[in-house]
Design an enzyme around this catalytic site. Sequence first.
Site, PDB file in Angstrom:
ATOM      1  N   CYS A  97      22.190  24.907  49.004  1.00  0.00           N
ATOM      2  CA  CYS A  97      20.759  25.236  49.166  1.00  0.00           C
ATOM      3  C   CYS A  97      20.346  25.247  50.630  1.00  0.00           C
ATOM      4  O   CYS A  97      19.257  25.727  50.972  1.00  0.00           O
ATOM      5  CB  CYS A  97      19.885  24.253  48.398  1.00  0.00           C
ATOM      6  SG  CYS A  97      20.127  24.371  46.623  1.00  0.00           S
ATOM      7  N   HIS A 125       8.843  39.193  48.802  1.00  0.00           N
ATOM      8  CA  HIS A 125       9.795  39.691  49.800  1.00  0.00           C
ATOM      9  C   HIS A 125       9.556  39.055  51.174  1.00  0.00           C
ATOM     10  O   HIS A 125       9.565  39.732  52.206  1.00  0.00           O
ATOM     11  CB  HIS A 125       9.798  41.225  49.845  1.00  0.00           C
ATOM     12  CG  HIS A 125      10.502  41.809  48.658  1.00  0.00           C
ATOM     13  ND1 HIS A 125       9.954  41.785  47.400  1.00  0.00           N
ATOM     14  CD2 HIS A 125      11.722  42.376  48.533  1.00  0.00           C
ATOM     15  CE1 HIS A 125      10.818  42.341  46.540  1.00  0.00           C
ATOM     16  NE2 HIS A 125      11.897  42.692  47.196  1.00  0.00           N
ATOM     17  N   GLU A 167      11.647  27.640  39.997  1.00  0.00           N
ATOM     18  CA  GLU A 167      12.618  28.151  40.961  1.00  0.00           C
ATOM     19  C   GLU A 167      13.721  28.890  40.214  1.00  0.00           C
ATOM     20  O   GLU A 167      14.269  29.876  40.708  1.00  0.00           O
ATOM     21  CB  GLU A 167      13.204  26.989  41.771  1.00  0.00           C
ATOM     22  CG  GLU A 167      13.971  27.444  42.993  1.00  0.00           C
ATOM     23  CD  GLU A 167      14.374  26.280  43.867  1.00  0.00           C
ATOM     24  OE1 GLU A 167      13.753  26.101  44.924  1.00  0.00           O
ATOM     25  OE2 GLU A 167      15.306  25.554  43.490  1.00  0.00           O
TER      26      GLU A 167
HETATM   27 ZN   LIG Z   1      16.722  27.874  46.670  1.00  0.00          ZN
END
Ligand SMILES: [Zn+2]
Length: 128
Positions: free
Chosen positions: A25, A76, A116
């Site tokens: 991550c 974006h 997420e």
């Molecule tokens: Zn992430």
Amino acid sequence: MPSWTLNTEFKFDSAHFIEGYDGKCGRMHGHTYKVHISAKSNKLNVSKYLNSPDMVCDFKELKWAAQDVTKGGLDHAILNDILPVSTTAERIAEFIYNETKKRIPAEIELKITVWETDNSWVVYSDED
Ligand SMILES: [Zn+2]
């Protein structure tokens, strides 16, 4: 007391990395974030688009983050360039909460849910 609760959902695609994270991550990658916003009020208000007090707030004001980053949203975007803090889901939810608060009447209670991934999400609110 009677109340109204607006609910809206939207998605945006963004890149991020978590600074200082010991693992994958910490490298730049992307998510399709899903956001649910609920906005609760005991009174109705005017909005930028409606002069009579008949709305909690405008759905448009709740969905600002769904807009393209060049129009002030988070779609974006590279989140690390926008958030003044770490880009964990927790901080993204807090950021969306703070930015949405600036756009709506003060008495509205907000609850922000940020997914997420399909099965990992966080809820942020100003309740205990
Ligand atoms: Zn992430």
